[in-house]
Enzyme design. Sequence first.
Site, PDB file in Angstrom:
ATOM      1  N   TYR A   1      -6.322   6.772   4.030  1.00 39.34           N
ATOM      2  CA  TYR A   1      -6.560   5.717   3.050  1.00 39.34           C
ATOM      3  C   TYR A   1      -5.748   4.470   3.388  1.00 39.34           C
ATOM      4  O   TYR A   1      -6.289   3.353   3.406  1.00 39.34           O
ATOM      5  CB  TYR A   1      -6.199   6.165   1.623  1.00 39.34           C
ATOM      6  CG  TYR A   1      -6.019   4.948   0.741  1.00 39.34           C
ATOM      7  CD1 TYR A   1      -7.124   4.239   0.284  1.00 39.34           C
ATOM      8  CD2 TYR A   1      -4.750   4.446   0.459  1.00 39.34           C
ATOM      9  CE1 TYR A   1      -6.980   3.075  -0.454  1.00 39.34           C
ATOM     10  CE2 TYR A   1      -4.597   3.282  -0.276  1.00 39.34           C
ATOM     11  CZ  TYR A   1      -5.708   2.600  -0.727  1.00 39.34           C
ATOM     12  OH  TYR A   1      -5.556   1.440  -1.440  1.00 39.34           O
TER      13      TYR A   1
ATOM     14  N   GLU B   1       0.822  -1.208   0.000  1.00 39.50           N
ATOM     15  CA  GLU B   1       0.000   0.000   0.000  1.00 39.50           C
ATOM     16  C   GLU B   1       0.855   1.257   0.000  1.00 39.50           C
ATOM     17  O   GLU B   1       0.531   2.252  -0.655  1.00 39.50           O
ATOM     18  CB  GLU B   1      -0.957  -0.001   1.187  1.00 39.50           C
ATOM     19  CG  GLU B   1      -2.088  -0.997   1.061  1.00 39.50           C
ATOM     20  CD  GLU B   1      -3.012  -0.716  -0.112  1.00 39.50           C
ATOM     21  OE1 GLU B   1      -3.048   0.436  -0.591  1.00 39.50           O
ATOM     22  OE2 GLU B   1      -3.696  -1.658  -0.565  1.00 39.50           O
TER      23      GLU B   1
ATOM     24  N   ASP C   1      -9.339   4.641  -2.993  1.00 34.50           N
ATOM     25  CA  ASP C   1      -8.217   5.114  -3.796  1.00 34.50           C
ATOM     26  C   ASP C   1      -8.763   5.691  -5.103  1.00 34.50           C
ATOM     27  O   ASP C   1      -9.972   5.860  -5.270  1.00 34.50           O
ATOM     28  CB  ASP C   1      -7.196   3.992  -4.030  1.00 34.50           C
ATOM     29  CG  ASP C   1      -7.694   2.903  -4.975  1.00 34.50           C
ATOM     30  OD1 ASP C   1      -8.881   2.942  -5.390  1.00 34.50           O
ATOM     31  OD2 ASP C   1      -6.896   2.017  -5.316  1.00 34.50           O
TER      32      ASP C   1
END
Length: 358
Positions: free
Chosen positions: A132, A49, A150
Amino acid sequence: MASVQPRTQYSGDIAPALLAHYDRHARDLPWRSPPGTPPPDPYRVWLSEVMLQPTTVAAVIGYFERFSASWPDFATLAAADDADVMAAWAGLGYYSRARNLLKCARAVVAEHGGKLPETSAELARLPGIGPYTAAAIAAIAFGERAAVVDANVERVTARLFAIQTPLSAAKPEIRAAVDAITPAGRSGDFAQAMMDLGASLCSVRAPRCPACPVQMHCAAQAIGVAEGLPRKTPKKARPDRAGTAYWIERDGHVWLIRRPDSAMLGGMRGLPDDGWNARRDGDSHPPFAADWKAVAGEVVHVFTHFRLTLRLAATAAPVDESGLPPGEWWPLKTLDSAGLPTLFSKAARLAIRASAKS
């Protein structure tokens, strides 16, 4: 007219249809667990990520595989030499992510016994983990019900709900819509299913609506505006900046510096330069007096917020090493192993080509 089109089936029908599609068509990625299997290693979820924001899957896979082979867990990464990690990151861009990667790994080892905390709230307190990333890790690695948004998910959601508000003003609206359709179970798979849909069928241009598993629920497709969403706020023109880098060569070696953490490309090896940055041009003052010769050509490199034209000046004359900025002599034969960011790799190739012609 409200920008979110109300439909009762959003909360009940979208997730099952999308998860069924994901079970058959999930992308095979090295940081994922296949649908229906135990969750992936949280370290690998975290690493992927961080690398993926805001980079493409295709660009990240090779870096991820090399990183996870060299540093397979938080303990090994926390103990790694900063220069080795920055060199391994070279070319992936957004170098503050690499610095935060090390800070986060060391915080996880020092404060959490080498294991990530399991909630998005706790994750968001770690260096380099924003809302996020915290939501994505919590959902994918730990099964927390979290709204994961995203760029791909933004596009899918703006179309599903026909959200007409331009980005980035639409972000709260989009996040609320994602939260409304995120199921309590399999939230990590749902997040990845949304990402996959945006990366494949629900593409930026020419979305393949007839093949979409949630086409019947898509408000934008129903009114014929899917390809036009999400609406984009016009981008500001990037300013142009100019600077000079300095190639100092001796006995088959070039002088490399370590850039300050607070500078552009901070923490990376590079060539000495004249102080250019996103706000101003360089001053054209070399780091010390020498017989400097302009190298033919220039390097043009686009950063997120500006475009840089970098000239190059070189000297191979004997230099007073006491005047050199802090750094090291690096063998030209192994320059590829220095981990230079793309800007300075381009400049090095320019200098080497010019030297070969002279």
